[in-house]
Design a protein around this motif. Sequence first.
Motif, PDB file in Angstrom:
ATOM      1  N   MET A   1       6.086  -7.788  -5.785  1.00  0.00           N
ATOM      2  CA  MET A   1       5.654  -7.968  -4.396  1.00  0.00           C
ATOM      3  C   MET A   1       4.270  -8.612  -4.328  1.00  0.00           C
ATOM      4  N   ILE A   2       3.361  -8.174  -5.199  1.00  0.00           N
ATOM      5  CA  ILE A   2       2.015  -8.758  -5.220  1.00  0.00           C
ATOM      6  C   ILE A   2       2.076 -10.217  -5.645  1.00  0.00           C
ATOM      7  N   LEU A   3       2.848 -10.506  -6.681  1.00  0.00           N
ATOM      8  CA  LEU A   3       3.001 -11.886  -7.150  1.00  0.00           C
ATOM      9  C   LEU A   3       3.614 -12.773  -6.071  1.00  0.00           C
ATOM     10  N   GLN A   4       4.626 -12.254  -5.401  1.00  0.00           N
ATOM     11  CA  GLN A   4       5.291 -13.006  -4.335  1.00  0.00           C
ATOM     12  C   GLN A   4       4.313 -13.300  -3.183  1.00  0.00           C
ATOM     13  N   ALA A   5       3.513 -12.327  -2.818  1.00  0.00           N
ATOM     14  CA  ALA A   5       2.539 -12.521  -1.739  1.00  0.00           C
ATOM     15  C   ALA A   5       1.492 -13.551  -2.142  1.00  0.00           C
ATOM     16  N   ARG A   6       1.045 -13.488  -3.393  1.00  0.00           N
ATOM     17  CA  ARG A   6       0.061 -14.473  -3.865  1.00  0.00           C
ATOM     18  C   ARG A   6       0.617 -15.880  -3.804  1.00  0.00           C
TER      19      ARG A   6
ATOM     20  N   SER B   1       0.824  -1.207   0.000  1.00  0.00           N
ATOM     21  CA  SER B   1       0.000   0.000   0.000  1.00  0.00           C
ATOM     22  C   SER B   1       0.862   1.263   0.000  1.00  0.00           C
ATOM     23  N   ASN B   2       1.923   1.258   0.798  1.00  0.00           N
ATOM     24  CA  ASN B   2       2.825   2.416   0.833  1.00  0.00           C
ATOM     25  C   ASN B   2       3.498   2.631  -0.515  1.00  0.00           C
ATOM     26  N   LEU B   3       3.917   1.547  -1.157  1.00  0.00           N
ATOM     27  CA  LEU B   3       4.562   1.657  -2.466  1.00  0.00           C
ATOM     28  C   LEU B   3       3.579   2.207  -3.504  1.00  0.00           C
ATOM     29  N   ALA B   4       2.344   1.755  -3.443  1.00  0.00           N
ATOM     30  CA  ALA B   4       1.335   2.271  -4.373  1.00  0.00           C
ATOM     31  C   ALA B   4       1.099   3.764  -4.154  1.00  0.00           C
ATOM     32  N   ASP B   5       1.076   4.206  -2.903  1.00  0.00           N
ATOM     33  CA  ASP B   5       0.917   5.633  -2.617  1.00  0.00           C
ATOM     34  C   ASP B   5       2.112   6.439  -3.119  1.00  0.00           C
ATOM     35  N   LEU B   6       3.307   5.891  -2.938  1.00  0.00           N
ATOM     36  CA  LEU B   6       4.504   6.583  -3.418  1.00  0.00           C
ATOM     37  C   LEU B   6       4.499   6.699  -4.943  1.00  0.00           C
ATOM     38  N   LEU B   7       4.013   5.677  -5.609  1.00  0.00           N
ATOM     39  CA  LEU B   7       3.949   5.704  -7.070  1.00  0.00           C
ATOM     40  C   LEU B   7       3.082   6.859  -7.568  1.00  0.00           C
TER      41      LEU B   7
ATOM     42  N   ASP C   1       9.574  11.074 -11.675  1.00  0.00           N
ATOM     43  CA  ASP C   1      10.484  10.507 -12.674  1.00  0.00           C
ATOM     44  C   ASP C   1       9.858   9.266 -13.314  1.00  0.00           C
ATOM     45  N   GLU C   2       9.734   9.287 -14.633  1.00  0.00           N
ATOM     46  CA  GLU C   2       9.082   8.196 -15.369  1.00  0.00           C
ATOM     47  C   GLU C   2       9.836   6.874 -15.218  1.00  0.00           C
ATOM     48  N   GLN C   3      11.162   6.907 -15.307  1.00  0.00           N
ATOM     49  CA  GLN C   3      11.953   5.674 -15.176  1.00  0.00           C
ATOM     50  C   GLN C   3      11.825   5.095 -13.764  1.00  0.00           C
ATOM     51  N   GLU C   4      11.849   5.959 -12.780  1.00  0.00           N
ATOM     52  CA  GLU C   4      11.692   5.486 -11.406  1.00  0.00           C
ATOM     53  C   GLU C   4      10.306   4.894 -11.190  1.00  0.00           C
ATOM     54  N   ARG C   5       9.295   5.518 -11.797  1.00  0.00           N
ATOM     55  CA  ARG C   5       7.927   5.010 -11.682  1.00  0.00           C
ATOM     56  C   ARG C   5       7.819   3.606 -12.269  1.00  0.00           C
ATOM     57  N   VAL C   6       8.411   3.391 -13.439  1.00  0.00           N
ATOM     58  CA  VAL C   6       8.367   2.067 -14.075  1.00  0.00           C
ATOM     59  C   VAL C   6       9.090   1.045 -13.194  1.00  0.00           C
TER      60      VAL C   6
ATOM     61  N   MET D   1       6.911   0.287 -10.248  1.00  0.00           N
ATOM     62  CA  MET D   1       5.747  -0.513 -10.654  1.00  0.00           C
ATOM     63  C   MET D   1       6.142  -1.975 -10.813  1.00  0.00           C
ATOM     64  N   GLN D   2       7.329  -2.209 -11.365  1.00  0.00           N
ATOM     65  CA  GLN D   2       7.805  -3.583 -11.487  1.00  0.00           C
ATOM     66  C   GLN D   2       8.011  -4.200 -10.105  1.00  0.00           C
ATOM     67  N   LYS D   3       8.538  -3.402  -9.187  1.00  0.00           N
ATOM     68  CA  LYS D   3       8.737  -3.878  -7.820  1.00  0.00           C
ATOM     69  C   LYS D   3       7.383  -4.205  -7.182  1.00  0.00           C
TER      70      LYS D   3
END
Length: 133
Positions: free
Chosen positions: A98-103, A73-79, A84-89, A92-94
Amino acid sequence: MSEVSPWSVIQSIAERRIEESMAKGDFDDLPGRGRPLELEDDSHVPPELRMAYKVLRNAGCVPPELAERKEISNLADLLDHCEDEQERVRQMQKLRFMILQARMKHQRPLNLDDDTYYDRLLERLSRHDRKEK
């Protein structure tokens, strides 16, 4: 004629006494007046584990699942505020990882709001980009 339950009689007496006390102001100086009650809902925890959960909660320990959710949730808020577009991408990959790993870890979907969380996040970020341009 229907029978009167003894509990309904007791309830009406109790309600009347509470109303009388409220009218006299007996409850006006109680501690915590005007603030929401702090209720602990442990109904989802098995009865035999409730005391252990309470001890851990009072010690500041958080279950790993909640820590993961909070981090995601914190990462989504930071996004949302990332310029910076490159940092955003990269972030987003991170987030996706994280979501895939949790699943995979919990062998069930990690629903933050619904199953289309990632798609809605992408849509929100693309709207944010369009506003900036």
